[in-house]
Motif scaffolding. Sequence first.
Motif, PDB file in Angstrom:
ATOM      1  N   GLU A   8       0.846  -1.187   0.000  1.00  0.00           N
ATOM      2  CA  GLU A   8       0.000   0.000   0.000  1.00  0.00           C
ATOM      3  C   GLU A   8       0.887   1.245   0.000  1.00  0.00           C
ATOM      4  O   GLU A   8       2.079   1.169   0.314  1.00  0.00           O
ATOM      5  N   ALA A   9       0.295   2.390  -0.300  1.00  0.00           N
ATOM      6  CA  ALA A   9       1.038   3.645  -0.356  1.00  0.00           C
ATOM      7  C   ALA A   9       1.777   3.934   0.950  1.00  0.00           C
ATOM      8  O   ALA A   9       2.894   4.444   0.944  1.00  0.00           O
ATOM      9  N   ARG A  10       1.187   3.553   2.073  1.00  0.00           N
ATOM     10  CA  ARG A  10       1.811   3.813   3.383  1.00  0.00           C
ATOM     11  C   ARG A  10       3.094   3.006   3.602  1.00  0.00           C
ATOM     12  O   ARG A  10       3.827   3.258   4.551  1.00  0.00           O
ATOM     13  N   ASP A  11       3.383   2.046   2.712  1.00  0.00           N
ATOM     14  CA  ASP A  11       4.579   1.211   2.837  1.00  0.00           C
ATOM     15  C   ASP A  11       5.834   1.855   2.242  1.00  0.00           C
ATOM     16  O   ASP A  11       6.920   1.276   2.336  1.00  0.00           O
ATOM     17  N   ALA A  54       2.801   3.414  -6.749  1.00  0.00           N
ATOM     18  CA  ALA A  54       1.548   4.112  -7.058  1.00  0.00           C
ATOM     19  C   ALA A  54       0.833   3.531  -8.265  1.00  0.00           C
ATOM     20  O   ALA A  54      -0.402   3.467  -8.296  1.00  0.00           O
ATOM     21  N   ALA A  55       1.588   3.076  -9.256  1.00  0.00           N
ATOM     22  CA  ALA A  55       0.961   2.645 -10.510  1.00  0.00           C
ATOM     23  C   ALA A  55       0.982   1.134 -10.729  1.00  0.00           C
ATOM     24  O   ALA A  55       0.300   0.646 -11.622  1.00  0.00           O
ATOM     25  N   GLY A  56       1.734   0.395  -9.919  1.00  0.00           N
ATOM     26  CA  GLY A  56       1.898  -1.029 -10.155  1.00  0.00           C
ATOM     27  C   GLY A  56       1.178  -1.892  -9.136  1.00  0.00           C
ATOM     28  O   GLY A  56       0.322  -1.430  -8.370  1.00  0.00           O
ATOM     29  N   TYR A  57       1.539  -3.165  -9.148  1.00  0.00           N
ATOM     30  CA  TYR A  57       1.004  -4.146  -8.204  1.00  0.00           C
ATOM     31  C   TYR A  57       2.175  -4.731  -7.440  1.00  0.00           C
ATOM     32  O   TYR A  57       3.099  -5.283  -8.038  1.00  0.00           O
ATOM     33  N   GLY A  58       2.160  -4.605  -6.118  1.00  0.00           N
ATOM     34  CA  GLY A  58       3.291  -5.069  -5.328  1.00  0.00           C
ATOM     35  C   GLY A  58       2.891  -5.948  -4.167  1.00  0.00           C
ATOM     36  O   GLY A  58       1.782  -5.846  -3.633  1.00  0.00           O
ATOM     37  N   LEU A  76       5.305  -5.330  -9.774  1.00  0.00           N
ATOM     38  CA  LEU A  76       5.105  -5.379 -11.214  1.00  0.00           C
ATOM     39  C   LEU A  76       4.667  -3.989 -11.662  1.00  0.00           C
ATOM     40  O   LEU A  76       3.714  -3.436 -11.126  1.00  0.00           O
ATOM     41  N   HIS A  77       5.377  -3.423 -12.630  1.00  0.00           N
ATOM     42  CA  HIS A  77       4.970  -2.148 -13.231  1.00  0.00           C
ATOM     43  C   HIS A  77       5.718  -1.934 -14.534  1.00  0.00           C
ATOM     44  O   HIS A  77       6.950  -1.870 -14.513  1.00  0.00           O
ATOM     45  N   PRO A  78       5.024  -1.856 -15.670  1.00  0.00           N
ATOM     46  CA  PRO A  78       3.611  -2.179 -15.826  1.00  0.00           C
ATOM     47  C   PRO A  78       3.360  -3.662 -15.544  1.00  0.00           C
ATOM     48  O   PRO A  78       4.253  -4.352 -15.058  1.00  0.00           O
ATOM     49  N   SER A  79       2.193  -4.145 -15.879  1.00  0.00           N
ATOM     50  CA  SER A  79       1.792  -5.496 -15.484  1.00  0.00           C
ATOM     51  C   SER A  79       2.650  -6.599 -16.087  1.00  0.00           C
ATOM     52  O   SER A  79       2.635  -7.715 -15.596  1.00  0.00           O
TER      53      SER A  79
END
Length: 169
Positions: A8-11, A54-58, A76-79
Amino acid sequence: MNRLRILEARDLNQLLAVYQDAVSTQAVDLYTPLQIAAWSGHAQRSNVIARCLAAGYGLGIHREGNPSCLEAFGILHPSDRLALLYCRGSACRQGHATAILERLEAHARAAGVPQLRTEASQLSRPLLLRRGWTMEAEENVELGGEQFLRWRMIKPLSLLPAGGDPSRG
């Protein structure tokens, strides 16, 4: 291992700490002190972790009993691109990167991604090779005024689940 969770962003501060720890503790035998200094400062100079988060999946693995303290992460960014994969030196060689890679690959496969790509360092290349990635090309890049050798790598993803039967549904 049930310590895996979606980032999450808080990480962000934890990710920066893991990144810096990984580079400063694990790269000592592979890179010069100047390269390590340039690499360890790259994340904050370039804002790469914040942008990918912000834009990927982590995914991250947290310390036992402390979900807010991350030991390892991958994004992953992009997917279709493994953008980041780092593990604290004190937590390396415990299967964290493998667990994260397996879940990121499964996530990409479920999203219909046919192949993953990345740029691997001397640290990550051996793990990726063991996990079925192949090298496409070697390249030199500059970070913080220092030259680095890295490898563009790919991994085709079967769109079937592991052990899946292509004749079924």
